[in-house]
Design an enzyme around this catalytic site. Structure first.
Site, short mmCIF file in Angstrom:
data_model
loop_
_atom_site.label_atom_id
_atom_site.label_comp_id
_atom_site.label_asym_id
_atom_site.label_seq_id
_atom_site.Cartn_x
_atom_site.Cartn_y
_atom_site.Cartn_z
N ARG A 119 26.72 0.78 -8.39
CA ARG A 119 27.64 -0.10 -9.12
C ARG A 119 27.30 -1.55 -8.81
NH1 ARG A 119 33.72 1.17 -8.78
NH2 ARG A 119 33.46 1.11 -6.53
N LYS A 184 26.83 9.44 3.02
CA LYS A 184 26.69 9.46 1.56
C LYS A 184 25.53 10.37 1.13
CE LYS A 184 26.69 6.37 -2.38
NZ LYS A 184 27.12 5.08 -2.88
N ARG A 320 37.51 1.38 1.15
CA ARG A 320 36.91 1.48 2.49
C ARG A 320 37.95 2.03 3.47
NH1 ARG A 320 33.25 0.98 -0.18
NH2 ARG A 320 31.74 -0.68 -0.39
#
Ligand code: ATP
Length: 328
Positions: A119, A184, A320
């Site tokens: 993004r 991730k 976050r």
């Protein structure tokens, strides 16, 4: 966009087993001189492939590879065309640049990207043959408004595919990231463009790490992992997994088109790693703290703060975790 030459492809297929092959053997198989073999190896190294050359033994890839198999993928996931290329700047950019050419469900896969994006233009690292790098074209007749929540549907389809394949600890972070054990594992990037008359083009990009060396991932700015490292000793069947995911994704998109986000909300909750946890939302320069209470019917994040539960929507918001307990 680049496809490998027939010779490069033949050399890669020969080396794909990860074993050593002598220069002589390679030359014979490819019908080229030893000097030409060195040139071809140089070309593969320039793609980012790690190839060992040891005198007396020959040349070997640092690890075995399973290259994209276009005819298998077309056969297994082929209600719309599936294209495979070696190198592209970004599969999403390529699809977005040629919107009029695609059929609904058509897919573009690449072995690697030179300018993969997350993004807001953030870099997505995509080393050769180490990922599922997929863009899928979709078209929504109901228009942009009906696309809200679509990146969550893609995340659910990917998480369910991996869970059904026996991978554990899979989780989703609103709105578009997939994690395993807090690291991730995949990123999702949904891009859209309105069409006169009310419908819209949608390009769904997914990058899923299958195998990546520490060196290949050393520029990634957060903890990451690859499927191979979360299930040690188990070989990832790259083409098989991609075919299953494409089928699941198309099915999920059809359901979303007919029924909206409702059938996916509980499924999202199952994977939501921050559910009932304290987080911070980054909205430009602003930071907001609260407790995650799930998603609403449009895919907006429900955040409980001092004034109660509010919904947050939009592609510019980042979530976050925060460590300390929040009093609300
Ligand atoms: P958010 O989506 O919450 O704003 P994000 O940092 O995950 O945060 P994205 O745009 O979704 O942002 O993804 C891009 C980020 O993903 C990069 O900035 C980098 O930290 C990370 N990244 C890049 N390549 C990889 C990869 N191959 N595997 C895992 N993570 C990667």
């Amino acid at each position: 966009m680049k496809r490998l030459s027939e010779r490069q492809m033949a050399l890669l297929q020969l080396l794909a087993d990860g074993a050593f092959h002598s220069g002589e053997q390679i030359g014979e198989r490819l019908g080229i001189s030893r000097a030409a073999v060195s040139q071809q190896l140089k070309g593969l190294r320039q793609l980012g492939l790690e190839i060992f050359s040891v005198s007396g033994r020959g040349h070997a890839l640092a690890r075995p590879l399973e290259l994209l198999d276009q005819s298998y993928l077309q056969q297994q996931a082929g209600t719309a065309p599936v294209h495979c290329v070696a190198v592209v700047d970004s599969t999403n950019d390529y699809m977005m640049g040629h919107l009029a050419e695609w059929r609904k469900g058509e897919c573009l896969l690449a072995e690697s990207q030179t300018a993969g994006r997350g993004r807001r233009g953030r870099q997505w690292v995509s080393p050769f043959a180490g990922q599922m790098i997929l863009s899928l074209y979709w078209r929504l007749e109901q228009g942009l408004g009906a696309a809200m929540g679509l990146s969550l549907v893609v995340g659910v389809a990917l998480a369910e595919t991996l869970e059904a394949e026996g991978y554990g600890q899979i989780g989703l972070k609103w709105p578009n990231d997939l994690y395993a054990g807090g690291q991730k594992l995949a990123g999702i990037l949904v891009e859209m463009s309105a069409i006169a008359g009310g419908s819209c083009h949608i390009v769904i990009g997914v990058g899923l790490n299958l195998a990546m060396t520490l060196q290949q991932g050393n520029t990634i700015s957060q903890p990451w992992c690859a499927l191979e490292s979360i299930a040690p000793g188990r070989r990832v069947q790259r083409n098989r997994l991609i075919a299953i995911f494409i089928r699941n994704l198309r099915q999920a998109l059809e359901r979303f088109e007919q029924q909206g986000l409702a059938p996916f909300i509980e499924r999202w909750d199952h994977f939501d790693i921050y559910r009932d946890q304290a987080v911070e939302l980054l909205l430009g320069d602003e930071r907001l703290r609260g407790i995650v209470r799930g998603i609403d019917g449009q895919g907006g994040l429900l955040l409980e703060g001092e004034t109660g539960i509010r919904t947050y929507v939009g592609g510019e918001i980042s979530l976050r975790p925060v460590d300390e307990n929040i009093n609300i």
